[in-house]
Design an enzyme around this catalytic site. Sequence first.
Site, PDB file in Angstrom:
ATOM      1  N   ASP A 165     -11.341   2.710   3.295  1.00  0.00           N
ATOM      2  CA  ASP A 165     -11.637   1.269   3.234  1.00  0.00           C
ATOM      3  C   ASP A 165     -13.133   1.030   3.003  1.00  0.00           C
ATOM      4  O   ASP A 165     -13.529  -0.060   2.585  1.00  0.00           O
ATOM      5  CB  ASP A 165     -11.283   0.609   4.580  1.00  0.00           C
ATOM      6  CG  ASP A 165     -10.011  -0.228   4.513  1.00  0.00           C
ATOM      7  OD1 ASP A 165      -9.694  -0.735   3.427  1.00  0.00           O
ATOM      8  OD2 ASP A 165      -9.362  -0.373   5.567  1.00  0.00           O
ATOM      9  N   LYS A 222       0.847  -1.208   0.000  1.00  0.00           N
ATOM     10  CA  LYS A 222       0.000   0.000   0.000  1.00  0.00           C
ATOM     11  C   LYS A 222       0.876   1.248   0.000  1.00  0.00           C
ATOM     12  O   LYS A 222       0.625   2.199  -0.752  1.00  0.00           O
ATOM     13  CB  LYS A 222      -0.933  -0.005   1.226  1.00  0.00           C
ATOM     14  CG  LYS A 222      -2.055  -1.029   1.103  1.00  0.00           C
ATOM     15  CD  LYS A 222      -2.870  -1.202   2.380  1.00  0.00           C
ATOM     16  CE  LYS A 222      -3.844  -2.379   2.210  1.00  0.00           C
ATOM     17  NZ  LYS A 222      -4.627  -2.702   3.387  1.00  0.00           N
ATOM     18  N   GLN A 247      -4.833  -1.249   9.384  1.00  0.00           N
ATOM     19  CA  GLN A 247      -4.686  -2.603   8.844  1.00  0.00           C
ATOM     20  C   GLN A 247      -5.293  -3.626   9.805  1.00  0.00           C
ATOM     21  O   GLN A 247      -5.022  -3.604  11.012  1.00  0.00           O
ATOM     22  CB  GLN A 247      -3.199  -2.909   8.592  1.00  0.00           C
ATOM     23  CG  GLN A 247      -2.945  -4.214   7.874  1.00  0.00           C
ATOM     24  CD  GLN A 247      -3.526  -4.268   6.458  1.00  0.00           C
ATOM     25  OE1 GLN A 247      -3.608  -3.255   5.767  1.00  0.00           O
ATOM     26  NE2 GLN A 247      -3.928  -5.444   6.027  1.00  0.00           N
TER      27      GLN A 247
HETATM   28  N1  GUN Z   1      -6.720  -6.733   6.105  1.00  0.00           N
HETATM   29  C1  GUN Z   1      -6.965  -7.561   5.053  1.00  0.00           C
HETATM   30  N2  GUN Z   1      -7.619  -6.896   4.073  1.00  0.00           N
HETATM   31  C2  GUN Z   1      -7.787  -5.639   4.515  1.00  0.00           C
HETATM   32  C3  GUN Z   1      -8.387  -4.466   3.927  1.00  0.00           C
HETATM   33  O1  GUN Z   1      -8.919  -4.464   2.803  1.00  0.00           O
HETATM   34  N3  GUN Z   1      -8.352  -3.341   4.694  1.00  0.00           N
HETATM   35  C4  GUN Z   1      -7.802  -3.321   5.933  1.00  0.00           C
HETATM   36  N4  GUN Z   1      -7.837  -2.176   6.610  1.00  0.00           N
HETATM   37  N5  GUN Z   1      -7.240  -4.386   6.495  1.00  0.00           N
HETATM   38  C5  GUN Z   1      -7.241  -5.520   5.780  1.00  0.00           C
END
Ligand code: GUN
Length: 302
Positions: free
Chosen positions: A121, A54, A98
């Site tokens: 998100d 990311k 996350q």
């Molecule tokens: N952990 C696994 N997939 C995701 C996601 O799409 N967003 C976030 N914040 N954590 C994750």
Amino acid sequence: MTAKLIKGTEIREEILEEITQEVKEIKAKHGVVPGLVTILVGANPASISYVTLKIQTAHRVGFNEVQDNQSPDISEADLLALIDKYNKDDSINGILVQLPLPKHIDEKKVLNAIDPDKDVDGFHPVNVGRLMIGGSEVKFPPCTPFGIQEMIVRAGVETSGAEVVVVGRSNIVGKPIANMMVQKGPGANSTVTIVHTRTKDLASHCKRADILIVAAGVPDLVKPEWIKPGACVIDVGVNRVGEKVSEKTGKKIAILKGDVDFEAAKEIAGYITPVPGGVGPMTITMLMLNTLKSLKFKLGLM
Ligand code: GUN
């Protein structure tokens, strides 16, 4: 092979290029770039690799990227205070916490503390509600369903009046994508069925699908005879079914399999996404798009 491959890796490149151009234009006109903070609590190896990707992608498209790594022992109160700090920070347009979080922290409380207008998100109940209402109400569709819809549209698949069958009812994929495809508007206007573990006859529903979206987390769940000839098959499954040694690096890597029997399905479907290289690369791409959108909402450009 009869099916046309819908490659997330290629669509990702197109979208990231579009974002990079738009970031340059906004910077020239308004003197600002999108700001994204990634909050990582602890050192879960999978989370580290997601967050690293990311961060790299945010840099690539010209965002201001803030990495905030916290100890696994951080208290819930301190994490909530940290989120409050970023909610008030004008240079931050997107806040990403996350997941998963350590057991002593209530994930729901944390996600609900994020300002809905920075919730890139799309997990906050306000954004889930906005998605349900649809149209101009929608701000941040959750990234994986947003990516799926974009793949279907960019592949040129007709959605209006199409029978869409979604396998799986998760909050992150199944429920939101079903909701998005049933809305009025481009890339939607579909007739949608959600099937799940308690559905009586999974096969009969899948066989009707013009667009079959599978997010069940079960390797090879969907059999080739369940696929309508010419259908568009979107496989969201990423199942680790073993390990192999990479020819490139010599290191052990996971063998990944989707929820659809790809080798057989590709001979029947009209369009199909591979695993890996299909839906996977779209999630982070759409996170970038949501962060750009967040700044555009703030600047009154959307
Ligand atoms: N952990 C696994 N997939 C995701 C996601 O799409 N967003 C976030 N914040 N954590 C994750």
